[in-house]
Structures are given as structure tokens and as C-alpha cells.
Scaffold this motif. Structure first.
Motif, PDB file in Angstrom:
ATOM      1  N   LEU A   1       0.655  -1.019   0.091  1.00 37.97           N
ATOM      2  CA  LEU A   1       0.214   0.076  -0.009  1.00 37.97           C
ATOM      3  C   LEU A   1       0.780   1.193  -0.079  1.00 37.97           C
ATOM      4  CD1 LEU A   1      -2.908  -0.894   2.600  1.00 37.97           C
ATOM      5  CD2 LEU A   1      -3.032  -0.974   0.018  1.00 37.97           C
ATOM      6  N   GLU A   2       1.943   1.378   0.391  1.00 35.12           N
ATOM      7  CA  GLU A   2       2.914   2.397   0.616  1.00 35.12           C
ATOM      8  C   GLU A   2       3.425   2.851  -0.606  1.00 35.12           C
ATOM      9  OE1 GLU A   2       5.507  -1.068   1.928  1.00 35.12           O
ATOM     10  OE2 GLU A   2       3.734  -0.313   2.312  1.00 35.12           O
ATOM     11  N   ARG A   3       3.247   1.869  -1.602  1.00 34.74           N
ATOM     12  CA  ARG A   3       3.709   2.106  -2.995  1.00 34.74           C
ATOM     13  C   ARG A   3       2.672   2.854  -3.907  1.00 34.74           C
ATOM     14  NH1 ARG A   3       8.226  -2.215  -5.071  1.00 34.74           N
ATOM     15  NH2 ARG A   3       9.479  -2.410  -3.131  1.00 34.74           N
ATOM     16  N   ILE A   4       1.446   2.791  -3.617  1.00 34.61           N
ATOM     17  CA  ILE A   4       0.296   3.310  -4.135  1.00 34.61           C
ATOM     18  C   ILE A   4       0.237   4.941  -4.140  1.00 34.61           C
ATOM     19  CG2 ILE A   4      -2.186   3.433  -4.462  1.00 34.61           C
ATOM     20  CD1 ILE A   4      -2.204   0.626  -3.480  1.00 34.61           C
ATOM     21  N   ALA A   5       0.633   5.470  -5.318  1.00 31.65           N
ATOM     22  CA  ALA A   5       0.884   6.885  -5.050  1.00 31.65           C
ATOM     23  C   ALA A   5      -0.688   7.603  -5.435  1.00 31.65           C
ATOM     24  CB  ALA A   5       1.828   7.604  -6.183  1.00 31.65           C
ATOM     25  N   SER A   6      -1.396   7.143  -6.081  1.00 27.84           N
ATOM     26  CA  SER A   6      -2.771   7.482  -6.196  1.00 27.84           C
ATOM     27  C   SER A   6      -3.658   6.529  -6.731  1.00 27.84           C
ATOM     28  CB  SER A   6      -2.993   8.639  -7.506  1.00 27.84           C
ATOM     29  OG  SER A   6      -2.511   8.220  -8.577  1.00 27.84           O
ATOM     30  N   ALA A   7      -4.763   6.449  -6.435  1.00 22.75           N
ATOM     31  CA  ALA A   7      -5.884   5.418  -6.997  1.00 22.75           C
ATOM     32  C   ALA A   7      -7.018   6.195  -7.483  1.00 22.75           C
ATOM     33  CB  ALA A   7      -6.309   4.590  -5.661  1.00 22.75           C
ATOM     34  N   SER A   8      -7.720   5.703  -8.467  1.00 23.12           N
ATOM     35  CA  SER A   8      -8.825   6.647  -8.961  1.00 23.12           C
ATOM     36  C   SER A   8      -9.778   5.627  -9.907  1.00 23.12           C
ATOM     37  CB  SER A   8      -8.453   7.599 -10.042  1.00 23.12           C
ATOM     38  OG  SER A   8      -7.769   7.039 -10.952  1.00 23.12           O
TER      39      SER A   8
ATOM     40  N   GLN B   1     -13.105  -4.529 -19.785  1.00 24.34           N
ATOM     41  CA  GLN B   1     -13.202  -3.177 -19.203  1.00 24.34           C
ATOM     42  C   GLN B   1     -12.510  -3.249 -17.894  1.00 24.34           C
ATOM     43  OE1 GLN B   1     -17.069  -1.811 -18.577  1.00 24.34           O
ATOM     44  NE2 GLN B   1     -17.433  -3.096 -16.749  1.00 24.34           N
ATOM     45  N   THR B   2     -11.767  -2.035 -17.533  1.00 21.33           N
ATOM     46  CA  THR B   2     -11.212  -1.816 -16.159  1.00 21.33           C
ATOM     47  C   THR B   2     -12.044  -0.559 -15.677  1.00 21.33           C
ATOM     48  OG1 THR B   2      -9.355  -0.664 -17.250  1.00 21.33           O
ATOM     49  CG2 THR B   2      -9.004  -2.680 -16.989  1.00 21.33           C
ATOM     50  N   SER B   3     -11.799  -0.429 -14.442  1.00 21.70           N
ATOM     51  CA  SER B   3     -12.797   0.355 -13.665  1.00 21.70           C
ATOM     52  C   SER B   3     -11.884   1.176 -12.662  1.00 21.70           C
ATOM     53  CB  SER B   3     -13.957  -0.050 -13.151  1.00 21.70           C
ATOM     54  OG  SER B   3     -13.690  -1.193 -12.019  1.00 21.70           O
ATOM     55  N   LEU B   4     -10.723   0.611 -12.110  1.00 19.95           N
ATOM     56  CA  LEU B   4      -9.873   1.310 -11.273  1.00 19.95           C
ATOM     57  C   LEU B   4      -8.195   1.458 -11.852  1.00 19.95           C
ATOM     58  CD1 LEU B   4     -11.109  -0.838  -8.036  1.00 19.95           C
ATOM     59  CD2 LEU B   4     -11.190   1.819  -8.506  1.00 19.95           C
ATOM     60  N   THR B   5      -7.825   2.617 -11.565  1.00 22.63           N
ATOM     61  CA  THR B   5      -6.258   2.772 -11.951  1.00 22.63           C
ATOM     62  C   THR B   5      -5.505   3.048 -10.773  1.00 22.63           C
ATOM     63  OG1 THR B   5      -7.073   3.575 -14.289  1.00 22.63           O
ATOM     64  CG2 THR B   5      -4.841   4.118 -13.321  1.00 22.63           C
ATOM     65  N   PHE B   6      -4.355   2.230 -10.495  1.00 23.21           N
ATOM     66  CA  PHE B   6      -3.278   2.311  -9.552  1.00 23.21           C
ATOM     67  C   PHE B   6      -2.166   3.005 -10.032  1.00 23.21           C
ATOM     68  CE2 PHE B   6      -6.569  -0.772  -8.031  1.00 23.21           C
ATOM     69  CZ  PHE B   6      -7.089  -0.115  -6.597  1.00 23.21           C
ATOM     70  N   THR B   7      -1.714   4.053  -9.622  1.00 27.89           N
ATOM     71  CA  THR B   7      -0.441   4.677  -9.908  1.00 27.89           C
ATOM     72  C   THR B   7       0.443   4.468  -8.947  1.00 27.89           C
ATOM     73  OG1 THR B   7      -1.520   6.296 -11.481  1.00 27.89           O
ATOM     74  CG2 THR B   7       0.756   6.734 -10.917  1.00 27.89           C
ATOM     75  N   LEU B   8       1.851   3.865  -9.055  1.00 34.11           N
ATOM     76  CA  LEU B   8       2.734   3.454  -8.120  1.00 34.11           C
ATOM     77  C   LEU B   8       3.698   4.301  -7.828  1.00 34.11           C
ATOM     78  CD1 LEU B   8       2.557  -0.170  -8.738  1.00 34.11           C
ATOM     79  CD2 LEU B   8       1.048   0.904  -7.602  1.00 34.11           C
ATOM     80  N   SER B   9       4.265   4.635  -6.849  1.00 27.06           N
ATOM     81  CA  SER B   9       5.434   5.362  -6.590  1.00 27.06           C
ATOM     82  C   SER B   9       6.828   4.906  -7.010  1.00 27.06           C
ATOM     83  CB  SER B   9       5.613   6.079  -5.210  1.00 27.06           C
ATOM     84  OG  SER B   9       5.385   4.896  -4.088  1.00 27.06           O
ATOM     85  N   GLU B  10       6.732   3.514  -6.931  1.00 28.39           N
ATOM     86  CA  GLU B  10       7.798   2.496  -7.059  1.00 28.39           C
ATOM     87  C   GLU B  10       7.290   1.234  -8.010  1.00 28.39           C
ATOM     88  OE1 GLU B  10      10.447   1.358  -3.848  1.00 28.39           O
ATOM     89  OE2 GLU B  10       9.697   2.978  -2.476  1.00 28.39           O
TER      90      GLU B  10
END
Length: 285
Positions: A200-207, A229-238
Motif C-alpha cells: 500500500l505504501e507504493r500506491i501514489a494515487s488510486a482513481s 473493461q477496467t474500472s480502477l487505476t492505481f499509479t505506483l510511486s515505485e
């Protein structure tokens, strides 16, 4: 004898794999000829069977040497002899069949104590089960058409039945392997061939982001669509490492996935991230 050749000969794993790459296609060719009604000469058939028998005997001898003399575990010995892609494909098929049993027993695979569970199979259920029904109809039709040829009928029937089990197993695998969320890790899964753990600490943003077009060519992006289809996007810091079906790895910094209740998963991830302790040496987030 050259040193390089001598070194190669001292490695039974390479030698056996090289022989297997020749023997297995040859045996399959003979099988196809027999099913097609073309009977190869008796010496050719005998040579093929003898090659298979010798290969299996050599594999067993090397397995015992690795296990008993070199102290390897049975699993390590098998990994030495069988290429990783073959092992992963076999494991994938076994997990699919196991998923059918779990699905029939209404059990799930993987959620640990205290983990939240989020299903992701609902939007593909109709498509896969409909495809399974079509496969059943095709199985019945082919069984009727091939009755005059018993051997071919038996082979095609076995393949058709396995195809039905495979298609239904894909849905069962998704239904019994949901996404899970613990205090520190988000685990995203797709059938039996994707199991990605994201700290979880690597998740920079979730939308929440509903997307239906995925070309799969974006570098560092992993798409896990359900029902296209996808409905969630997770951007990671690492970046995290994703392992493919055949064992290949890639590092991804963006993950797109789907869940039956995507907004609930997003809220749960947001709450879990907010409850993480602040990084050492830094201000509270």
C-alpha cells in the motif's frame, strides 16, 4: 573432445531437454498419422516408442540422482528437468481444475484472516458460461458426426470435454480468486495466471476510471480487464514486478483492474492508505 562440448555433456538437464525437443514432436507426428489412418512402417513405430521409453527412463534416473545424491527436494529436481514454461502451463491447468472443485463447494482460495474480499467475476460470467454452452453443443454435434470412426471420436470427445471444463474453469478461477486487501497489501488477481501483490505504501494515487480499450502495448502498464473493461487505476510511486503466465517478468508502475464493486474497493484502499504509519524521517502524510 573440445572443453565446451565436454561441459555440455556433463549437464544431463540440457542433454535430456535437447532429446525431448526431438522425441516429443516426433511422437506427436506419429500419433497424428495414426489418427488420420496413415500407418507408418513398423520399424518407425518401434523406434518412436523405444525413444519415448528411453527418454522417460533417463529422466527418472536423473531425477533420482538429483533427489537422493545431490540433496534436492522433489520439487527442485523436477524444476531442473522440466522447462519453466512447461511447469507453469501444467500448474495453470491444475489450478483451473482445482478452481472448479472450489466453485462447486462454494469456497474461495487465498483470503487470509482479516483480509477484505472484492469479487471481479460478475461481468464476465454471462460471456464465459455462454461460451461453455456453445462448446457443449459442439461436443454433442461432433460426437454424433464422428460415430463411424471410433478412435477419432474418442480423441475429439476428450478434447471437447476438456475444452468445456477449461472455459467453465476460467470463470470458476475468477470467482474463487477475488481481489483481497489487508492492512499493508493490495492483492490483485485474474483467473489463475495473474497474482500481483502491491504494498500500500507504493500506491501514489488510486482513481475510479472506466476504460474499455486496452492495447496492452503501454510500457510499464498492466491491464487486468474483466469483460473487456477496467474500472480502477492505481499509479505506483515505485514499480512492482509482475510475473506472466510462462514465467516472464516485467516491472509495472501503473495497474488497471476491475472489481464488481469498484467504488467500494477504491474507498477501502483509500482508508487503508490513510491508516498507514508515516514514513520514517518524514512528516505525516
Amino acid at each position: 573432445m573440445r572443453p565446451g562440448w565436454l561441459g555440455w555433456m556433463r549437464q544431463p538437464r540440457r542433454l535430456l531437454r535437447g532429446v525431448a525437443y526431438l522425441v516429443v514432436p516426433g511422437e506427436l507426428t506419429l500419433l497424428v498419422c495414426l489418427l488420420a489412418g496413415l500407418r507408418p512402417p513398423a520399424p518407425v513405430l518401434a523406434a518412436g516408442e523405444a525413444a519415448v521409453l528411453l527418454l522417460l527412463t533417463a529422466e527418472a534416473a536423473v531425477f533420482l540422482r538429483l533427489w537422493r545424491r545431490e540433496g534436492r527436494t522433489p520439487r527442485e529436481a523436477v524444476r531442473e528437468l522440466v522447462p519453466q514454461p512447461v511447469l507453469r502451463l501444467a500448474g495453470h491447468e491444475l489450478r483451473l481444475m482445482w478452481s472448479l472443485l472450489l466453485w462447486a463447494a462454494r469456497r474461495r482460495s487465498g483470503p487470509g484472516p482479516g483480509e477484505q474480499v472484492f469479487g471481479h467475476a460478475r461481468d464476465q460470467a454471462g460471456l464465459l458460461l455462454g461460451l461453455g454452452f456453445v462448446c457443449v453443443v459442439e461436443t454433442v454435434a461432433m460426437s454424433y458426426l464422428l460415430r463411424p470412426w471410433p478412435v477419432l471420436h474418442a480423441v475429439v470427445l476428450a478434447l471437447d470435454v476438456y475444452t468445456v471444463l477449461f472455459v467453465v474453469g476460467l470463470h470458476a478461477a475468477s470467482a474463487t480468486r477475488p481481489h483481497t486487501l489487508s492492512e499493508h497489501t493490495l492483492r490483485l488477481r485474474r483467473a489463475t495466471h495473474v497474482d500481483l501483490r502491491i504494498p500500500l505504501e507504493r500506491i501514489a494515487s488510486a482513481s475510479y476510471e472506466l476504460l474499455s480499450a486496452h492495447d496492452g502495448k503501454e510500457d510499464g502498464v498492466l491491464d487486468l480487464p474483466v469483460g473487456s473493461q477496467t474500472s480502477l487505476t492505481f499509479t505506483l510511486s515505485e514499480p512492482v514486478e509482475s510475473v506472466g503466465l510462462l514465467g516472464g517478468t516485467r516491472r509495472v508502475h501503473t495497474v488497471r483492474c476491475h472489481a464488481d464493486d469498484a467504488r467500494s474497493l477504491l474507498q477501502a484502499v483509500t482508508r487503508a492508505r490513510s491508516s498507514l504509519p508515516p514514513p520514517r524521517g518524514g512528516p505525516p502524510s
